[in-house]
Design a protein around this motif. Structure first.
Motif, PDB file in Angstrom:
ATOM      1  N   SER A   5     -12.735   7.747   3.139  1.00 20.39           N
ATOM      2  CA  SER A   5     -13.732   7.108   2.297  1.00 20.39           C
ATOM      3  C   SER A   5     -13.136   5.929   1.550  1.00 20.39           C
ATOM      4  O   SER A   5     -11.987   5.970   1.114  1.00 20.39           O
ATOM      5  N   LYS A   6     -13.924   4.885   1.425  1.00 16.27           N
ATOM      6  CA  LYS A   6     -13.537   3.757   0.589  1.00 16.27           C
ATOM      7  C   LYS A   6     -13.562   4.254  -0.855  1.00 16.27           C
ATOM      8  O   LYS A   6     -14.431   5.046  -1.232  1.00 16.27           O
ATOM      9  N   ARG A   7     -12.621   3.788  -1.689  1.00 15.45           N
ATOM     10  CA  ARG A   7     -12.518   4.267  -3.076  1.00 15.45           C
ATOM     11  C   ARG A   7     -12.638   3.102  -4.050  1.00 15.45           C
ATOM     12  O   ARG A   7     -11.843   2.177  -4.010  1.00 15.45           O
ATOM     13  N   ASP A   8     -13.627   3.187  -4.929  1.00 16.21           N
ATOM     14  CA  ASP A   8     -13.789   2.176  -5.969  1.00 16.21           C
ATOM     15  C   ASP A   8     -12.874   2.488  -7.148  1.00 16.21           C
ATOM     16  O   ASP A   8     -12.561   3.653  -7.417  1.00 16.21           O
ATOM     17  N   VAL A   9     -12.492   1.446  -7.874  1.00 13.81           N
ATOM     18  CA  VAL A   9     -11.603   1.606  -9.032  1.00 13.81           C
ATOM     19  C   VAL A   9     -12.266   2.456 -10.109  1.00 13.81           C
ATOM     20  O   VAL A   9     -11.639   3.343 -10.688  1.00 13.81           O
ATOM     21  N   TRP A  10     -13.546   2.216 -10.373  1.00 13.87           N
ATOM     22  CA  TRP A  10     -14.216   2.981 -11.426  1.00 13.87           C
ATOM     23  C   TRP A  10     -14.319   4.460 -11.059  1.00 13.87           C
ATOM     24  O   TRP A  10     -14.195   5.321 -11.922  1.00 13.87           O
ATOM     25  N   LYS A  64      -9.775  14.628  -0.148  1.00 15.42           N
ATOM     26  CA  LYS A  64     -10.334  15.108   1.122  1.00 15.42           C
ATOM     27  C   LYS A  64     -11.761  14.638   1.377  1.00 15.42           C
ATOM     28  O   LYS A  64     -12.588  15.389   1.882  1.00 15.42           O
ATOM     29  N   THR A  65     -12.048  13.388   1.030  1.00 15.00           N
ATOM     30  CA  THR A  65     -13.349  12.836   1.388  1.00 15.00           C
ATOM     31  C   THR A  65     -13.150  11.892   2.558  1.00 15.00           C
ATOM     32  O   THR A  65     -12.381  10.935   2.472  1.00 15.00           O
ATOM     33  N   GLY A  66     -13.830  12.202   3.647  1.00 17.07           N
ATOM     34  CA  GLY A  66     -13.695  11.383   4.846  1.00 17.07           C
ATOM     35  C   GLY A  66     -14.717  11.785   5.885  1.00 17.07           C
ATOM     36  O   GLY A  66     -15.459  12.755   5.729  1.00 17.07           O
ATOM     37  N   TYR A  67     -14.722  11.030   6.956  1.00 13.82           N
ATOM     38  CA  TYR A  67     -15.730  11.184   7.994  1.00 13.82           C
ATOM     39  C   TYR A  67     -15.051  11.145   9.355  1.00 13.82           C
ATOM     40  O   TYR A  67     -14.204  10.293   9.603  1.00 13.82           O
ATOM     41  N   THR A  68     -15.416  12.077  10.224  1.00  9.51           N
ATOM     42  CA  THR A  68     -14.823  12.166  11.543  1.00  9.51           C
ATOM     43  C   THR A  68     -15.915  12.080  12.592  1.00  9.51           C
ATOM     44  O   THR A  68     -16.936  12.756  12.490  1.00  9.51           O
ATOM     45  N   ASN A 125     -14.091   3.532   5.006  1.00 10.13           N
ATOM     46  CA  ASN A 125     -13.260   2.398   4.592  1.00 10.13           C
ATOM     47  C   ASN A 125     -13.544   1.161   5.434  1.00 10.13           C
ATOM     48  O   ASN A 125     -13.590   0.056   4.916  1.00 10.13           O
ATOM     49  N   ASP A 126     -13.743   1.334   6.717  1.00  9.62           N
ATOM     50  CA  ASP A 126     -14.047   0.213   7.612  1.00  9.62           C
ATOM     51  C   ASP A 126     -15.420   0.462   8.249  1.00  9.62           C
ATOM     52  O   ASP A 126     -15.539   1.167   9.249  1.00  9.62           O
TER      53      ASP A 126
END
Length: 155
Positions: A5-10, A64-68, A125-126
């Motif tokens: 997952s893409k991660r924002d600063v906030w 552990k946030t992601g996509y497969t 993320n992409d």
């Protein structure tokens, strides 16, 4: 293929702040704060157990946030929560920037419509590579015009 997952600063700040606030004070400052709890819960080890499990759950979501995408299935993991969506049931994908709760650590999301009236927003993320992998599995997926331009530019 796994997409974190893409991660924002906030979002980073909020998750880590709450995780640390839930885990550090009960151990280092046991008398800190007002604990209006029944006598049964007025044990220090119970307070630590409850607060640490919430703090560790936040960190679990962070790491552990992601996509497969595999076996014609989109697998979404959001910490302890998991969801599977058959890729052939996906009807459309569009970009969104909604702040509502979804299995994503960023506000820059893609919204996936699947089955009849189900929607979920995720933040790989992409985005472009993610959507290309989905198109390999299901070429009939529809896109909004802005997103379609990005997809067709990528080789």
């Amino acid at each position: 293929m796994f997409f974190p997952s893409k991660r924002d600063v906030w979002m980073t700040f909020i998750i880590w702040l709450f995780a640390l606030l839930l885990m550090v004070p009960p151990v280092l400052f046991p008398e800190f704060g007002v604990w209006m709890t029944p006598d049964f819960f007025d044990q220090q080890w119970i307070k630590i157990l409850i607060l640490w499990s919430i703090g560790l759950s936040l960190l679990w979501i962070w790491f552990k946030t992601g996509y497969t995408i595999e076996d014609n299935t989109l697998k979404i993991q959001y910490g302890p929560f998991k969801k599977r969506i058959k890729i052939e049931e996906i009807t459309s994908i569009r970009r969104t920037r909604n702040p509502f709760t979804d299995p994503a650590l960023s506000i820059d999301k893609i919204e996936i419509n699947y089955e009849r009236y189900k929607t979920i927003a995720i933040s790989p993320n992409d985005h472009v590579v993610f959507v290309h992998q989905m198109l390999i599995q299901n070429p009939s997926v529809k896109f909004d015009s802005q997103f379609e331009d990005e997809i067709t530019e990528q080789p």
